[in-house]
Scaffold this active site. Structure first.
Site, PDB file in Angstrom:
ATOM      1  N   PRO A   2      40.017  30.469  37.365  1.00  0.00           N
ATOM      2  CA  PRO A   2      40.236  29.861  36.305  1.00  0.00           C
ATOM      3  C   PRO A   2      39.248  29.204  35.426  1.00  0.00           C
ATOM      4  O   PRO A   2      38.558  28.554  35.875  1.00  0.00           O
ATOM      5  CB  PRO A   2      41.389  28.804  36.804  1.00  0.00           C
ATOM      6  CG  PRO A   2      41.545  29.227  38.218  1.00  0.00           C
ATOM      7  CD  PRO A   2      40.532  30.108  38.553  1.00  0.00           C
ATOM      8  N   GLU A   3      39.299  29.425  34.057  1.00  0.00           N
ATOM      9  CA  GLU A   3      38.578  28.810  33.123  1.00  0.00           C
ATOM     10  C   GLU A   3      39.471  27.546  32.363  1.00  0.00           C
ATOM     11  O   GLU A   3      40.716  27.466  32.754  1.00  0.00           O
ATOM     12  CB  GLU A   3      38.125  29.735  31.985  1.00  0.00           C
ATOM     13  CG  GLU A   3      37.265  30.848  32.556  1.00  0.00           C
ATOM     14  CD  GLU A   3      35.688  30.664  32.494  1.00  0.00           C
ATOM     15  OE1 GLU A   3      35.410  29.610  32.065  1.00  0.00           O
ATOM     16  OE2 GLU A   3      34.976  31.208  33.443  1.00  0.00           O
ATOM     17  N   ARG A 114      42.518  31.938  48.278  1.00  0.00           N
ATOM     18  CA  ARG A 114      41.220  31.815  48.694  1.00  0.00           C
ATOM     19  C   ARG A 114      41.091  30.355  49.230  1.00  0.00           C
ATOM     20  O   ARG A 114      39.993  29.940  49.779  1.00  0.00           O
ATOM     21  CB  ARG A 114      40.073  32.405  47.913  1.00  0.00           C
ATOM     22  CG  ARG A 114      40.361  33.801  47.760  1.00  0.00           C
ATOM     23  CD  ARG A 114      39.120  34.442  46.946  1.00  0.00           C
ATOM     24  NE  ARG A 114      37.843  34.171  47.568  1.00  0.00           N
ATOM     25  CZ  ARG A 114      36.584  34.503  47.187  1.00  0.00           C
ATOM     26  NH1 ARG A 114      36.457  35.073  45.879  1.00  0.00           N
ATOM     27  NH2 ARG A 114      35.488  34.272  47.786  1.00  0.00           N
ATOM     28  N   ARG A 253      22.584  33.538  35.212  1.00  0.00           N
ATOM     29  CA  ARG A 253      23.887  34.153  34.792  1.00  0.00           C
ATOM     30  C   ARG A 253      23.687  34.932  33.715  1.00  0.00           C
ATOM     31  O   ARG A 253      22.937  34.859  32.860  1.00  0.00           O
ATOM     32  CB  ARG A 253      24.728  32.732  34.269  1.00  0.00           C
ATOM     33  CG  ARG A 253      25.074  31.614  35.010  1.00  0.00           C
ATOM     34  CD  ARG A 253      25.846  32.137  36.356  1.00  0.00           C
ATOM     35  NE  ARG A 253      27.319  32.970  36.094  1.00  0.00           N
ATOM     36  CZ  ARG A 253      28.130  32.069  35.970  1.00  0.00           C
ATOM     37  NH1 ARG A 253      28.273  30.608  36.235  1.00  0.00           N
ATOM     38  NH2 ARG A 253      29.436  32.666  35.651  1.00  0.00           N
TER      39      ARG A 253
END
Ligand SMILES: [Zn+2]
Length: 263
Positions: A2-3, A114, A253
């Site tokens: 989720p952002e 998770r 990243r």
């Protein structure tokens, strides 16, 4: 994962489902989610409490309770809130809240495959919340404070700085990549070189990408499969200037950018 737009979407749904309601019952199915409290302590602390407001800073949600106290929730990798039809637990359900609003009951399940998410019951603000920078959707961000921080981080790249939760809360790799493209700024630019005009452009870019993602989420299944303009599009032409988009590694990243129009 989720952002920020996903968390904002969850906040709006939760406000609709439980805002100004009363927690009729709480059942914790998984101790990990409510740590450091024990499940029975979390259940006791929440049962019977009124819900005053649900707000968000970055990717954290804060449920404020009547009479004081909060639930701080982070969705981790796979967390989500769902409305359940009956008392049967949903798949991967970790916590169930039954909320009374007038004569109606809402059954709200926190599901998390998770289990990296949290629902932290606390009397006061937790550091994970209070250490966050301003939320990018907040209308009253102090740009001078943001600039001062960037000046201190002069050797970091702007892309890396944007993803630091102390600068702006909740901006991750996807939205930093998209926002810098929108702002015409090379992600490798040193943070200390960013001036006020750049920062205003970046803030606009951040809101632009978050708003687009949010609109897409609200469309549900009708939303776009790939709602991003350049994230994940290395090798394709830039939608603005047709230069081929390239990717590089910044602070570990993958970052996509346009060498033609991000200067
Ligand atoms: Zn371009």
């Amino acid at each position: 994962m989720p952002e920020l737009p996903d968390v904002e979407y969850v906040r709006k749904r939760l406000s609709r489902w439980i805002g100004h309601g009363r927690i009729d019952s709480c059942k914790v199915h998984d101790a990990r989610i409510v740590r450091p409290l024990r499940p029975s302590a979390a259940e006791r602390a929440l049962t019977g409490r009124g819900v005053r407001a649900i707000d968000r800073r970055g990717k954290w949600l804060r449920i404020s309770l009547e009479g004081g106290g909060f639930v701080f929730s982070h969705l981790g990798m796979t967390g989500w809130f769902e409305l359940a039809r009956d008392d049967a637990p949903l798949r991967f359900e970790r916590v169930r809240l039954t909320i009374a609003r007038g004569r109606k009951l809402a059954r709200v399940a926190y599901v998390d495959a998770r289990r990296f998410g949290h629902m932290r019951v606390a009397d006061e603000e937790v550091a994970a919340w209070s250490s966050l920078g301003p939320d990018p959707l907040d209308d009253e961000i102090d740009l001078d404070a943001v600039l001062a921080r960037l000046a201190k981080w002069k050797k970091r790249t702007i892309k890396d700085a944007l993803m630091d939760q102390r600068l702006l809360a909740g901006v991750g790799n996807i939205h930093a990549t998209e926002a810098l493209w929108k702002a015409h700024i090379d992600p490798r630019t040193r943070a200390g070189k960013i001036d006020r005009k750049d920062l205003v452009a970046i803030m606009k870019g951040v809101r632009w990408t978050i708003d687009r993602a949010l609109l897409d989420l609200e469309k549900g299944d009708a939303g776009a499969k790939d709602p991003f303009v350049i994230y994940g599009h290395a090798g394709k032409p830039c939608p603005r200037c047709r230069t081929t988009l390239v990717k590089t590694q910044l602070a570990g990243r993958t970052t996509t950018y346009c060498p033609g129009c991000q200067k």
